[in-house]
Design a protein around this motif. Structure first.
Motif, PDB file in Angstrom:
ATOM      1  N   SER A  15      11.781 -17.128  -8.560  1.00  0.00           N
ATOM      2  CA  SER A  15      11.314 -17.724  -9.815  1.00  0.00           C
ATOM      3  C   SER A  15      12.259 -17.423 -10.963  1.00  0.00           C
ATOM      4  O   SER A  15      12.504 -18.280 -11.822  1.00  0.00           O
ATOM      5  CB  SER A  15       9.904 -17.220 -10.154  1.00  0.00           C
ATOM      6  N   ARG A  16      12.788 -16.203 -11.004  1.00  0.00           N
ATOM      7  CA  ARG A  16      13.743 -15.862 -12.062  1.00  0.00           C
ATOM      8  C   ARG A  16      14.955 -16.786 -12.009  1.00  0.00           C
ATOM      9  O   ARG A  16      15.397 -17.331 -13.027  1.00  0.00           O
ATOM     10  CB  ARG A  16      14.196 -14.409 -11.918  1.00  0.00           C
ATOM     11  N   THR A  17      15.475 -16.968 -10.811  1.00  0.00           N
ATOM     12  CA  THR A  17      16.654 -17.821 -10.651  1.00  0.00           C
ATOM     13  C   THR A  17      16.336 -19.269 -10.995  1.00  0.00           C
ATOM     14  O   THR A  17      17.073 -19.922 -11.753  1.00  0.00           O
ATOM     15  CB  THR A  17      17.176 -17.729  -9.206  1.00  0.00           C
ATOM     16  N   ASP A  18      15.211 -19.777 -10.468  1.00  0.00           N
ATOM     17  CA  ASP A  18      14.844 -21.177 -10.711  1.00  0.00           C
ATOM     18  C   ASP A  18      14.570 -21.433 -12.188  1.00  0.00           C
ATOM     19  O   ASP A  18      14.976 -22.466 -12.742  1.00  0.00           O
ATOM     20  CB  ASP A  18      13.614 -21.551  -9.882  1.00  0.00           C
ATOM     21  N   THR A  19      13.863 -20.499 -12.835  1.00  0.00           N
ATOM     22  CA  THR A  19      13.529 -20.677 -14.247  1.00  0.00           C
ATOM     23  C   THR A  19      14.782 -20.635 -15.107  1.00  0.00           C
ATOM     24  O   THR A  19      14.937 -21.434 -16.042  1.00  0.00           O
ATOM     25  CB  THR A  19      12.537 -19.590 -14.714  1.00  0.00           C
ATOM     26  N   ALA A  20      15.689 -19.706 -14.818  1.00  0.00           N
ATOM     27  CA  ALA A  20      16.942 -19.616 -15.572  1.00  0.00           C
ATOM     28  C   ALA A  20      17.760 -20.894 -15.402  1.00  0.00           C
ATOM     29  O   ALA A  20      18.345 -21.411 -16.371  1.00  0.00           O
ATOM     30  CB  ALA A  20      17.740 -18.398 -15.121  1.00  0.00           C
ATOM     31  N   ASP A  21      17.801 -21.434 -14.175  1.00  0.00           N
ATOM     32  CA  ASP A  21      18.546 -22.670 -13.930  1.00  0.00           C
ATOM     33  C   ASP A  21      17.914 -23.837 -14.685  1.00  0.00           C
ATOM     34  O   ASP A  21      18.626 -24.659 -15.291  1.00  0.00           O
ATOM     35  CB  ASP A  21      18.585 -22.975 -12.429  1.00  0.00           C
ATOM     36  N   ARG A  22      16.588 -23.909 -14.627  1.00  0.00           N
ATOM     37  CA  ARG A  22      15.884 -24.994 -15.327  1.00  0.00           C
ATOM     38  C   ARG A  22      16.111 -24.898 -16.833  1.00  0.00           C
ATOM     39  O   ARG A  22      16.354 -25.902 -17.500  1.00  0.00           O
ATOM     40  CB  ARG A  22      14.389 -24.904 -15.007  1.00  0.00           C
ATOM     41  N   LEU A  23      16.065 -23.696 -17.365  1.00  0.00           N
ATOM     42  CA  LEU A  23      16.279 -23.486 -18.795  1.00  0.00           C
ATOM     43  C   LEU A  23      17.690 -23.896 -19.187  1.00  0.00           C
ATOM     44  O   LEU A  23      17.900 -24.573 -20.216  1.00  0.00           O
ATOM     45  CB  LEU A  23      16.035 -22.016 -19.147  1.00  0.00           C
ATOM     46  N   ASN A  24      18.650 -23.524 -18.379  1.00  0.00           N
ATOM     47  CA  ASN A  24      20.041 -23.865 -18.665  1.00  0.00           C
ATOM     48  C   ASN A  24      20.246 -25.376 -18.671  1.00  0.00           C
ATOM     49  O   ASN A  24      20.948 -25.927 -19.529  1.00  0.00           O
ATOM     50  CB  ASN A  24      20.946 -23.208 -17.624  1.00  0.00           C
TER      51      ASN A  24
END
Length: 725
Positions: A54-63
């Protein structure tokens, strides 16, 4: 068959993919049984894996979203809201690990636990690993009691220390399903939390919110909800968690709908609770004191004269601000002739009255003048019967200095601070605006330096500023319009050059569209209009220690909550000015209606030993005070001594208590330290300490104010109270 916090006997514990989550001391060896924690260990492994994903996916989505750009206003707003949401989630995922999990419940008739978290969390295969604590599915975790188990067979709460479980407790609601009592202890989770050491920040208590508190947290936000409760009943806990709950659950309140304003009593309180909302996944809430709502609040002093305080705290004085503004809205009473290049046009007193009355009721005085000017030009242009166009007539009128000066004299731009200062320095002006004041009262309100602001002035400054608006509005708007026109002219030349260089008719048609031309205008260099983030309006407002607000201060709250959706948290017995009426009477008088009242009567914080001493103090002046019933004993009697022994008492406590914090109340000479604070009685409201030392409590004052200060100071203690004379 459901079991008390245990795995089915035929299920072999699966070796976890990660290091063990449970770090139970030797004294709790009985709770290490794989039959009790095997399923949890397996589930926490899945949670840890999901969090990392989730951390990785959320950071990617935010970027990805941050690199995108909305083309229209609504798209930009939705993009900004999504960025805010993802930022908040990412911060929560980074702040916590597997300790996102608060506990678990086992529904009756099931052997599959449901795990409750600070956030909702799906597994890598889409399974529900954590249910968000604010969702309806999580409500039984907080609300279940033995009288009303809400469909649960059992409930488990965890104690987390540095990301590991160092204890856990089970409650069973269906004794027929009990197979082991190894972890059974219905009250330890809560009692252990109550007795834990305090720190400079409010402790995380989400996992042990009680049923009576949870019912209030989840109450709907239509109208006003009063949360009335004495010391230690968890009013502040309710206020903070209710804020997070409403932002999550109520579509009318979310950040993109106005959000929530949280008003606390003083700065030490705001510092104390500063970590709570971020820990609940909400870091976009505006928190402030009443001082912060007004620019002049930063340096405002206490008003020394109680008569002046009383006069300025009334609704009548707030109404006087409206009369003071009306003094600067006087339409001309004579007909005037307005010249243009082609004809002289007549403007009558009735025309002025029409123009003045046409200003939108919600538009502040200083900003409404441009609306009036526009209508005056329309009235005059309609009177012209020549060949020139309406645009030409209006352009000519725009240049008429006589007309502009007449409007400026009749509808004068004024600063809020100047308006209020005039009331305190021009007796005739004050008498005109507040004719009910006696001559003696008018003289009492006058002062040599009218801009030496006090706390009593702040509600009146706020009323004036809200009513007047920005005195620079017209000049700022004119500069922005001029800059916009200049930039549009420049971009028109660019578009014309593009069209001349390309014979593509479709492209030419697109470039001729106003929307395309407007989109090409670069507004980056335009002057920004100042925005006050605390001006509102807000979808919901929470006010803690609300019993202290005067009628005038309540108007500061009402102006920022046009919907009337507020949570009012307080204790009438803790009002320093006295609170002889009911909440319904007080709030009704200041214009707040649709009021529900919820009462908290259990004192979870203050030990019996302390309340036995504090209760007589408040009942001596308020016999009907809502004094809550304490549910625990510290085993430490109240200590009495001499103020000369202060330092030795503190040294002794520090030596025997490696952790925790204390507070010395009533000794300004004591400077405090990292673990021992020094505060006045008034600045302790909403706070709590392991040790409280009262120095000369009789010096706190007499009457209701003095008794309330002593009562409040005493009830800050969660462990030991020392009274020195």
């Amino acid at each position: 068959m459901a079991r008390c916090s245990s795995e089915s006997a035929d299920r072999s514990p699966v070796k976890p993919e990660y290091p063990p989550v449970f770090d139970l001391p030797k004294a709790l060896a009985r709770k290490r049984d794989p039959e009790l924690i095997g399923h949890d260990q397996q589930h926490f492994s899945a949670i840890r894996s999901s969090i990392e994903t989730s951390r990785t996916d959320t950071a990617d989505r935010l970027n990805t979203i941050q690199k995108s750009s909305g083309r229209m206003g609504q798209e930009v707003m939705e993009r900004d809201f999504e960025i805010h949401r993802l930022n908040g989630r990412l911060r929560s995922l980074r702040r916590y690990g597997i300790d996102l999990c608060l506990g678990r419940v086992v529904p009756s008739g099931s052997d599959e636990p449901v795990y409750i978290g600070r956030l909702g969390l799906l597994g890598n295969s889409g399974e529900q690993l954590l249910v968000d604590w604010r969702s309806p599915a999580a409500e039984p975790f907080f609300g279940a009691t033995h009288a009303n188990p809400m469909g649960l067979a059992s409930r488990r709460r965890y104690r987390w220390t540095n990301g590991l479980i160092t204890d856990y407790w089970d409650e069973v609601f269906d004794s027929t399903e009990l197979e082991t009592d190894a972890a059974l202890d219905d009250q330890s989770a809560f009692i252990a939390t109550l007795g834990a050491d305090r720190s400079a920040r409010m402790r995380d208590v989400l996992g042990t919110v009680q049923a009576d508190q949870d019912a209030i947290i989840r109450a709907d936000a239509h109208g006003a909800l009063v949360v009335d409760g004495g010391p230690g009943t968890g009013k502040t806990v309710v206020a903070l968690h209710r804020t997070a709950y409403l932002l999550y659950s109520d579509s009318r309140i979310g950040h993109n709908r106005g959000g929530v304003l949280f008003v606390g009593p003083h700065e030490p309180y705001l510092a104390y609770v500063s970590d709570v909302l971020p820990s609940l996944g909400e870091d976009g809430v505006h928190t402030c004191t009443l001082r912060d709502l007004v620019t002049e609040g930063t340096n405002a002093a206490e008003e020394a004269d109680p008569v002046v305080v009383q006069l300025k705290s009334t609704l009548g004085m707030v109404d006087a601000i409206e009369a003071a503004v009306a003094f600067y809205e006087q339409p001309p009473t004579r007909t005037m002739i307005v010249e243009t290049e082609w004809a002289d046009l007549k403007l009558t007193p009735d025309d002025w009255i029409e123009a003045f009355g046409a200003a939108d009721a919600d538009t502040p005085h200083n900003e409404a003048r441009e609306q009036i000017w526009d209508l005056l030009l329309t009235i005059l242009a309609e009177r012209y019967s020549g060949e020139e166009s309406t645009h030409e007539i209006r352009q000519s009128l725009q240049r008429n200095k006589y007309l502009r000066r007449t409007l400026e004299r009749s509808w004068t731009i004024i600063d809020a601070a100047d308006l209020v200062a005039d009331l305190w320095s021009v007796p005739a002006y004050l008498r005109r605006c507040a004719p009910w004041l006696s001559g003696e009262q008018v003289r009492a309100l006058q002062r040599t330096d009218p801009t030496r602001w006090t706390l009593a002035d702040l509600p009146l400054l706020d009323a004036a500023r809200m009513r007047l608006g920005d005195p620079e509005y017209a000049r700022r708007t004119q500069r922005r319009d001029a800059a916009s026109a200049l930039e549009r002219t420049r971009m028109d030349r660019v578009v014309d050059e593009l069209m001349a260089a390309d014979d593509d008719e479709m492209m030419a048609a697109q470039l001729r569209q106003d929307g395309i031309r407007d989109a090409l205008v670069d507004r980056a260099g335009f002057e920004d209009v100042p925005i006050d983030p605390l001006a509102g309006p807000f979808a919901h407002i929470v006010v803690d220690e609300a019993q202290e607000l005067t009628d005038a201060q309540w108007q500061m709250v009402r102006r920022r909550s046009p919907s009337g959706s507020v949570t009012v948290v307080g204790d009438r017995a803790q009002s320093r000015r006295g609170f002889s009426e009911s909440w319904l009477e007080r709030l009704g008088r200041v214009g707040i209606d649709r009021i529900d009242i919820a009462t908290l009567s259990v004192n979870y914080r203050t030990p019996l030993e302390v309340m036995a001493v504090a209760e007589p103090v408040i009942r001596a002046v308020l016999p009907d005070a809502n004094v809550p019933v304490s549910i625990r004993s510290s085993g430490v009697p109240v200590e009495y001594g001499n103020s000369a022994d202060l330092l030795s008492i503190l040294e002794r406590w520090m030596e025997s208590n490696a952790n925790g914090i204390g507070c010395v109340i009533g000794d300004p000479a004591f400077s405090g330290s990292e673990r021992i604070r020094s505060l006045s009685p008034q600045l302790t409201k909403g706070l709590e300490f392991d040790l409280v030392v009262l120095v000369d409590p009789e010096s706190f004052g007499s009457g209701i104010a003095g008794a309330v200060d002593r009562y409040v100071a005493m009830t800050r203690a969660t462990g030991q109270l020392v009274v020195l004379t």
